[in-house]
Design an enzyme around this catalytic site. Sequence first.
Site, PDB file in Angstrom:
ATOM      1  N   ALA A  31       0.845  -1.194   0.000  1.00 40.40           N
ATOM      2  CA  ALA A  31       0.000   0.000   0.000  1.00 40.40           C
ATOM      3  C   ALA A  31       0.878   1.240   0.000  1.00 40.40           C
ATOM      4  O   ALA A  31       2.018   1.210   0.454  1.00 40.40           O
ATOM      5  CB  ALA A  31      -0.924   0.003   1.217  1.00 40.40           C
ATOM      6  N   ASP A  32       0.321   2.320  -0.526  1.00 46.31           N
ATOM      7  CA  ASP A  32       1.016   3.594  -0.514  1.00 46.31           C
ATOM      8  C   ASP A  32      -0.003   4.715  -0.433  1.00 46.31           C
ATOM      9  O   ASP A  32      -1.102   4.598  -0.991  1.00 46.31           O
ATOM     10  CB  ASP A  32       1.881   3.772  -1.762  1.00 46.31           C
ATOM     11  CG  ASP A  32       2.825   4.944  -1.605  1.00 46.31           C
ATOM     12  OD1 ASP A  32       3.786   4.821  -0.827  1.00 46.31           O
ATOM     13  OD2 ASP A  32       2.585   6.004  -2.217  1.00 46.31           O
ATOM     14  N   THR A  33       0.353   5.788   0.255  1.00 44.03           N
ATOM     15  CA  THR A  33      -0.549   6.929   0.447  1.00 44.03           C
ATOM     16  C   THR A  33       0.203   8.223   0.189  1.00 44.03           C
ATOM     17  O   THR A  33       1.336   8.380   0.650  1.00 44.03           O
ATOM     18  CB  THR A  33      -1.115   6.926   1.878  1.00 44.03           C
ATOM     19  OG1 THR A  33      -1.822   5.699   2.090  1.00 44.03           O
ATOM     20  CG2 THR A  33      -2.064   8.091   2.100  1.00 44.03           C
TER      21      THR A  33
ATOM     22  N   GLY B 145      -3.104   3.721  -2.655  1.00 44.63           N
ATOM     23  CA  GLY B 145      -3.078   2.595  -3.581  1.00 44.63           C
ATOM     24  C   GLY B 145      -2.935   1.304  -2.815  1.00 44.63           C
ATOM     25  O   GLY B 145      -2.290   1.266  -1.754  1.00 44.63           O
TER      26      GLY B 145
END
Length: 194
Positions: free
Chosen positions: A71-73, A108
């Site tokens: 995950a990425d933010t 994501g």
Amino acid sequence: MQTPLPIILASSSPRRRELLQAIGMPFTVMTSDVDEETSPGLSPAEIVESLALRKARAVAGKEKEGLVLGADTIVVLDGRVLGKPKDEEDAFRTLQALQGREHTVYSGVALVDAATGREEVAHCSTLVRIRPLAEREIRAYIATGEPMDKAGSYAIQGLGATIVEGIEGDYFTVVGLPLHLTAALLSRFGVHLL
């Protein structure tokens, strides 16, 4: 809950761990330690999807089996990506820019099956409004240390909740792991939370 494959979280984020624990998901953690630089010209959605996938692929490449969750933010203001602050002055500049305005948070999520290489990736976005802040409030918030490892220099699930005036969209996207999207992607691999 039984899962057909072991779930591996490719993240050192304590928030992502807490969210998976809260929904009763059994998992292990293996950090990815990938380079988070992206090509210029990518849209915010492309940035979070590519980084989430890069993290999941890095861990999947070391495992024989398992479903790796990456995950990425990021926080976007006026088309500019605001990452984690480099220092307290950087955090101050970020919060000064965000205060009294709206910005968009993108998260994501990617899943990679370590055995087969099959991949699924998607993203969510949420609009966040930060209330007007006095310089004293910004400095006091930074002094708590909370902003220092957060995209956009605030944590909606912590003391930062006191500066958030409202959101339009999914709260968990802002925390860093949209759970409804994660569940939808897991279901494509036969993992059903309900």
